[in-house]
Design an enzyme around this catalytic site. Sequence first.
Site, mmCIF file in Angstrom:
data_model
loop_
_atom_site.group_PDB
_atom_site.id
_atom_site.type_symbol
_atom_site.label_atom_id
_atom_site.label_comp_id
_atom_site.label_asym_id
_atom_site.label_seq_id
_atom_site.Cartn_x
_atom_site.Cartn_y
_atom_site.Cartn_z
ATOM 1 N N GLU A 168 7.161 -8.041 1.356
ATOM 2 C CA GLU A 168 6.226 -8.384 2.433
ATOM 3 C C GLU A 168 5.447 -9.674 2.139
ATOM 4 O O GLU A 168 4.222 -9.666 1.980
ATOM 5 C CB GLU A 168 5.274 -7.217 2.698
ATOM 6 C CG GLU A 168 5.999 -5.989 3.225
ATOM 7 C CD GLU A 168 5.068 -4.866 3.648
ATOM 8 O OE1 GLU A 168 3.935 -4.809 3.146
ATOM 9 O OE2 GLU A 168 5.487 -4.041 4.486
ATOM 10 N N GLU A 326 11.550 -0.146 5.627
ATOM 11 C CA GLU A 326 10.545 0.871 5.290
ATOM 12 C C GLU A 326 10.003 1.487 6.565
ATOM 13 O O GLU A 326 9.713 0.766 7.523
ATOM 14 C CB GLU A 326 9.332 0.247 4.580
ATOM 15 C CG GLU A 326 9.535 -0.263 3.195
ATOM 16 C CD GLU A 326 8.218 -0.863 2.648
ATOM 17 O OE1 GLU A 326 7.139 -0.474 3.102
ATOM 18 O OE2 GLU A 326 8.313 -1.745 1.793
#
Length: 688
Positions: A168, A326
């Site tokens: 991320e 995710e």
Amino acid sequence: MSQTPQLVAAAGDSAGRAGPLPRLARLAYGGDYNPEQWPESVWVEDVELMRVAGVNLVSVGIFAWALLEPAEGEFEFGWFDRLLDLLHDGGIGVDLATPTAVPPAWFRRRHPQARLVDRHGATLGGGARQSFCPSSPAYAEASARITEQLARRYAGHPALVLWHSHNEYGGANALCYCATSAEAFRAWLRDRHGDDLDRLNASWGTTFWGQRYSDWAEIEPPYAAPTSVNPTQQLDFLRFSSDAHLANFRRERDILHRLCPGVPVTTNFMIANCKTIDYWRWAAEVDVVSNDHYLRAEEPDNHIELSMCADLTRAVAGGRPWLLMEHATSAVNWQPRNIAKRPGELRRNSLAHLARGAESALFFQWRASRFGAEKFHSAMLPHGGTDTRIWREVVALGADLPSLEPLRGTRVVADAAVLWDWESWWALELDWRPSVDLDYRERMAAYYERLWRDRLTVDFAHPERALDGYRLVVVPSLYLTTPAAAENLRRYVAGGGTLLVSYFSGIADADDAVHPGGHPGALRELLGLGVQEFLPLRSGETVRLGADGDDPAGELVGDVWAEVVVPDGATPVLSYLDGPAAGGPAVTRHAFGSGHAWYVSTRLDAANLAPVLRAAYRDAGLVPPDGAPAGVELVRRAGADGSRFLVAINHTDREVELPGTTGTDLLDGSFHRGACRVPAGGVRVLRG
Ligand code: GAL
């Protein structure tokens, strides 16, 4: 003997360029696996249970830098070798992460100048994650070294199917204001503005407020200041920051391509929630797009926001398959109230992502942590072990996925396009705008929700991308509109398209300078109107909208914003019945070329948007499927071979009937002729 199934077709070439986007060879199921939290004996049980659950891909190493390189330049790969071998022997593929999101404590100690600094000049602490300056040369060197070590060691490992760079990017350390960042910002500016200070001065409008620069060294990042900081300076800093992270990604990707050709590289995006990364630019750099998505647990009907994120991910992926890297089996731990998913919700969420183009259902994380910051986050294997509802749902979903293989490689059939632009988002929400209630994402979500509830499927598009083929294009608050985007929209409508534009669009150019000639400068001719005055409303104030002779029951209610709209070719469709713009047009329609351009000058929520959108659908020749009950999500898919699929997700707690549907359900093999019942909270994937 190789145990690991090939999940991803090869991508990239020996020159390090990304090849064609790889297509998964099967749907991937699994998630983040952080076994370093557990003794190795637990790993054996993990792999056994992964097999029970149908897991075929896990992401490893994401936060393992401190264990892989416990002291600078000293590496310990033994445990990682054993892990990868164990997974491979168990038939589990590996999405191998570079662990560069969390530099080890020794790095922080040894390189204090690489620490993250906020706009107030405060140096942010460690003991967290992503606490480093993205422009730090020391970080660049150290992250390249560990990436290279991993690539050399595991390039040939048979479990390896995908590289996962970092975690991320831009999540926690999106913006850094340290001295190194300031220097890097100046270098970036020299590049952007052709090493021409006059150009920068013109772009930033520095003649206003006496901000003229006569030396590059005078320029600073937009530190906390006594007043609003120059908006173009802020905008350029956001562009620079997205690029600073991108440089880090490119460095890792190029090492991985060079040392491990043929294995695709991804990095997990946080689409629609991460404002600071321009994913249109990033998507072009990855071999396969992947995304993380977490429900906004407290929001009602939050599955609509899930659909929006999935559609946006597919858009940046250019319509190609993408990976859901995710999501959560149930509650997260970082929202104010971490509402657990209800029975069946996990399955609906995963299948909604798959319906909208994902070729995986991966979770954070495999086994719930006993310690650390995320111990109250749900996992595939909860604290309570296998005698739990969540585990049973995880196993059931793993068993479902193989039956959905025929969906792979088919494309989502979209009815309309919605324009999305990170730069416009940034610019719209800078300080000192006409109202603090201007909210880019809120407008997106409202228009998206309307289309979703009307069961139309949406492709998102960049404003400068060709829009032929869409009957309807919706433009929620495109404040920053480049001449190229304006021309794109003009061409689209002239060619017969139907366009619907919401307020505060077409106002400024890429320098955040107001387009000349009056608002909305970039779109005046196309919309057939001028906006003479913005009339933001007070907090809680509403305005009524109606047409002459309308039944008052049919009146609409807007809030946040009104305008003095002066038609110049456009026809008023609805007028303001009260408020500061009373008597003036509120919604207009303009025949332009062979198409129509609609304009909505106030904030309407999804319910109030219904009649406006309905009218635009008529111009577009779009007929939303009727007959399906509310709360049922429908997505159509089509294969190049002529195959057709309908995914129906019932978000309600009662069984529903879908009229006019014929086909075989891939999930349970049932055949439906003329109508199909979808159980309460259930899903059908009909091949028609
Ligand atoms: C993601 C992150 C994961 C985990 C997860 C929890 O943003 O990538 O490492 O923290 O959130 O929801």
